[in-house]
Design a protein around this motif. Structure first.
Motif, PDB file in Angstrom:
ATOM      1  N   UNK A 133     -33.690  34.406  30.158  1.00  0.00           N
ATOM      2  CA  UNK A 133     -32.407  34.478  29.929  1.00  0.00           C
ATOM      3  C   UNK A 133     -31.987  33.184  29.689  1.00  0.00           C
ATOM      4  N   UNK A 134     -31.091  32.997  28.855  1.00  0.00           N
ATOM      5  CA  UNK A 134     -30.442  31.792  28.383  1.00  0.00           C
ATOM      6  C   UNK A 134     -28.916  31.621  28.672  1.00  0.00           C
ATOM      7  N   UNK A 135     -28.718  30.507  29.144  1.00  0.00           N
ATOM      8  CA  UNK A 135     -26.951  30.293  29.172  1.00  0.00           C
ATOM      9  C   UNK A 135     -26.858  28.743  28.568  1.00  0.00           C
ATOM     10  N   UNK A 136     -25.783  28.608  28.005  1.00  0.00           N
ATOM     11  CA  UNK A 136     -25.191  27.245  27.532  1.00  0.00           C
ATOM     12  C   UNK A 136     -24.517  26.764  28.355  1.00  0.00           C
ATOM     13  N   UNK A 137     -24.778  25.633  28.962  1.00  0.00           N
ATOM     14  CA  UNK A 137     -23.664  24.935  29.986  1.00  0.00           C
ATOM     15  C   UNK A 137     -23.388  23.611  29.561  1.00  0.00           C
TER      16      UNK A 137
END
Length: 157
Positions: free
Chosen positions: A105-109
């Motif tokens: 799972x990837x997220x850009x923060x």
């Protein structure tokens, strides 16, 4: 609190959430691209909302449910809901509904130097869920730094 799939009637709530965080993310409320993305996620049943007995939505999530790399496309918790488990509940429900491993799972923060990195609590939040910082991402529309965070998922999540 109940986390459920978003419905068309929840669209104004997504705009209200976006209005609370535009100072960190840049313009969204008046952006047709944001409107289209929310409506598309609602149509595909990959948008979730957290609601309580009171009026309004506590949080919203837009999720990219395509294996093997799943994406948290947008996650916002209302000012009154922050720190009360709303974000965790949204992420838990997204993982339960959409994630089948193995994968990530990837997220850009926010990048570490972004003004919202500390005040939003986003980096600490994702780290508390087992995400680890990875490479830098393209700057946000407001020009602030961004970083990818990843969490591996096994066959069962």
């Amino acid at each position: 609190m109940i986390v459920r799939p978003a419905q068309e009637r929840d669209f104004p709530s997504f705009l209200a959430l976006a209005a609370q965080v535009e100072h960190w993310f840049g313009p969204m409320v008046e952006e047709p691209g944001f409107h289209d993305a929310v409506k598309d996620h609602i149509r595909r049943s990959t948008a979730l909302v957290a609601v309580s007995a009171g009026p309004g939505v506590l949080g919203g999530l837009l999720f990219g449910a395509k294996a093997p790399v799943f994406h948290v496309n947008w996650l916002v918790v209302s000012e009154e809901g922050r720190g009360s488990g709303v974000g965790r509940a949204l992420m838990d429900e997204a993982s339960r509904r959409f994630v089948r491993g193995p994968g990530t799972i990837e997220v850009v923060t926010f990048g570490a130097d972004h003004p919202g990195a500390v005040s939003s609590g986003a980096r600490v939040f994702y780290e508390s869920l087992g995400f680890t910082p990875a490479e830098a991402a393209e700057p946000g529309s407001e020009g602030g730094s961004r970083q990818i965070y990843r969490r591996p998922v096994s066959r069962t999540t």
